[in-house]
Design a protein around this motif. Structure first.
Motif, short mmCIF file in Angstrom:
data_model
loop_
_atom_site.label_atom_id
_atom_site.label_comp_id
_atom_site.label_asym_id
_atom_site.label_seq_id
_atom_site.Cartn_x
_atom_site.Cartn_y
_atom_site.Cartn_z
N TYR A 26 0.78 -1.28 0.15
CA TYR A 26 -0.05 -0.11 -0.15
C TYR A 26 1.07 1.15 0.02
CZ TYR A 26 -4.21 -2.59 1.09
OH TYR A 26 -5.28 -3.51 1.40
N LEU A 27 0.46 2.24 -0.82
CA LEU A 27 1.25 3.46 -0.96
C LEU A 27 0.35 4.65 -0.36
CD1 LEU A 27 2.48 2.61 -4.56
CD2 LEU A 27 3.96 2.36 -2.40
N HIS A 28 0.90 5.11 0.66
CA HIS A 28 0.13 6.30 1.27
C HIS A 28 0.76 7.91 1.04
CE1 HIS A 28 -3.24 4.13 3.38
NE2 HIS A 28 -2.10 3.18 3.49
N GLY A 29 0.12 8.48 0.69
CA GLY A 29 0.80 10.10 0.60
C GLY A 29 0.01 11.20 -0.45
N ASP A 30 0.34 12.35 0.29
CA ASP A 30 -0.35 13.33 -0.55
C ASP A 30 -0.15 13.42 -2.09
OD1 ASP A 30 -1.44 14.30 2.01
OD2 ASP A 30 0.30 15.62 1.96
N LEU A 31 -0.81 14.03 -2.82
CA LEU A 31 -0.73 14.04 -4.10
C LEU A 31 0.83 14.71 -4.41
CD1 LEU A 31 -3.96 15.84 -5.28
CD2 LEU A 31 -2.89 13.79 -5.99
N GLY A 32 1.62 14.17 -5.29
CA GLY A 32 2.97 14.52 -5.60
C GLY A 32 3.99 13.88 -4.61
N ALA A 33 3.62 13.29 -3.83
CA ALA A 33 4.91 12.88 -2.51
C ALA A 33 5.60 11.69 -3.11
CB ALA A 33 3.88 12.22 -1.33
N GLY A 34 5.17 10.99 -4.35
CA GLY A 34 6.10 10.11 -4.82
C GLY A 34 5.56 8.75 -4.98
N VAL B 295 1.16 -6.49 -5.87
CA VAL B 295 0.25 -5.61 -5.96
C VAL B 295 0.67 -4.39 -5.34
CG1 VAL B 295 -2.27 -5.32 -5.41
CG2 VAL B 295 -1.41 -7.71 -6.00
N LEU B 296 0.59 -3.07 -6.10
CA LEU B 296 1.07 -2.00 -5.62
C LEU B 296 -0.38 -1.25 -5.73
CD1 LEU B 296 4.28 -1.36 -7.85
CD2 LEU B 296 4.14 -2.02 -5.39
N VAL B 297 -0.61 -0.49 -4.65
CA VAL B 297 -1.95 0.36 -4.26
C VAL B 297 -1.65 1.56 -3.92
CG1 VAL B 297 -4.28 0.22 -3.69
CG2 VAL B 297 -3.01 -1.93 -3.91
N GLU B 298 -1.95 2.64 -4.77
CA GLU B 298 -2.06 4.06 -4.52
C GLU B 298 -3.53 4.60 -3.96
OE1 GLU B 298 -0.07 6.86 -7.12
OE2 GLU B 298 0.75 5.04 -8.28
#
Length: 153
Positions: free
Chosen positions: A33-41, A106-109
């Motif tokens: 799971y990939l968490h972060g604000d817009l533009g965080a990478g 599995v990569l989930v934004e």
């Protein structure tokens, strides 16, 4: 060890982290799971990881398609971007059964938008702004996630 924190000075450092992950995966399936604000990478990381796994095609952002599938060194790889999802019920028509394959990457934004419809994560990345760069906190949730963190050290 369940957590690590890394400083990422710039986009190339985020790219390098993705390539390190590819080497550390060692052929194992993983739900990240990939968490972060817009533009965080998040997408930068996902593209670097998939590119290092030699998917052999252009790695597209799934912002509009919601999901992109690849063959990554003989195993399925899925990249989801759920930013545009308002309700997890919207995911029913995507056929997410393939995500349950234990060999799949599995990569989930934006995984919080698919709560209840996604497989549980082995690892979570929390990407955040830190001055001019970024910071990432890695958190393992399973033995597979902990093994990966150990290999990253």
């Amino acid at each position: 060890m369940n957590r690590q924190r890394w400083a990422l000075a710039d986009e190339s450092a985020t790219d390098a982290l993705g390539r390190c992950f590819a080497a550390a995966l060692a052929g194992a399936g993983m739900v990240i799971y990939l968490h972060g604000d817009l533009g965080a990478g998040k997408t930068t990381f996902a593209r670097a990881l998939l590119g290092a796994l030699e998917v052999g095609e252009r790695i597209k952002s799934p912002t509009y398609s919601l999901i992109e599938g690849y063959a990554a060194q003989g195993r399925p790889a899925w990249h989801l971007d759920l930013y545009r999802i308002a309700d997890p019920g919207e995911l029913e028509w995507l056929g997410l059964d393939a995500l349950a394959d234990p060999a799949a990457l599995v990569l989930v934004e934006w995984p919080e938008r698919g709560r209840g419809a996604l497989p549980a994560p082995d690892l979570t990345l929390h990407l955040a702004y830190a001055g001019a760069g970024r910071q990432v906190q890695l958190e393992a949730h399973t033995a597979r996630g902990r093994d990966l963190l150990q290999r990253l050290r």
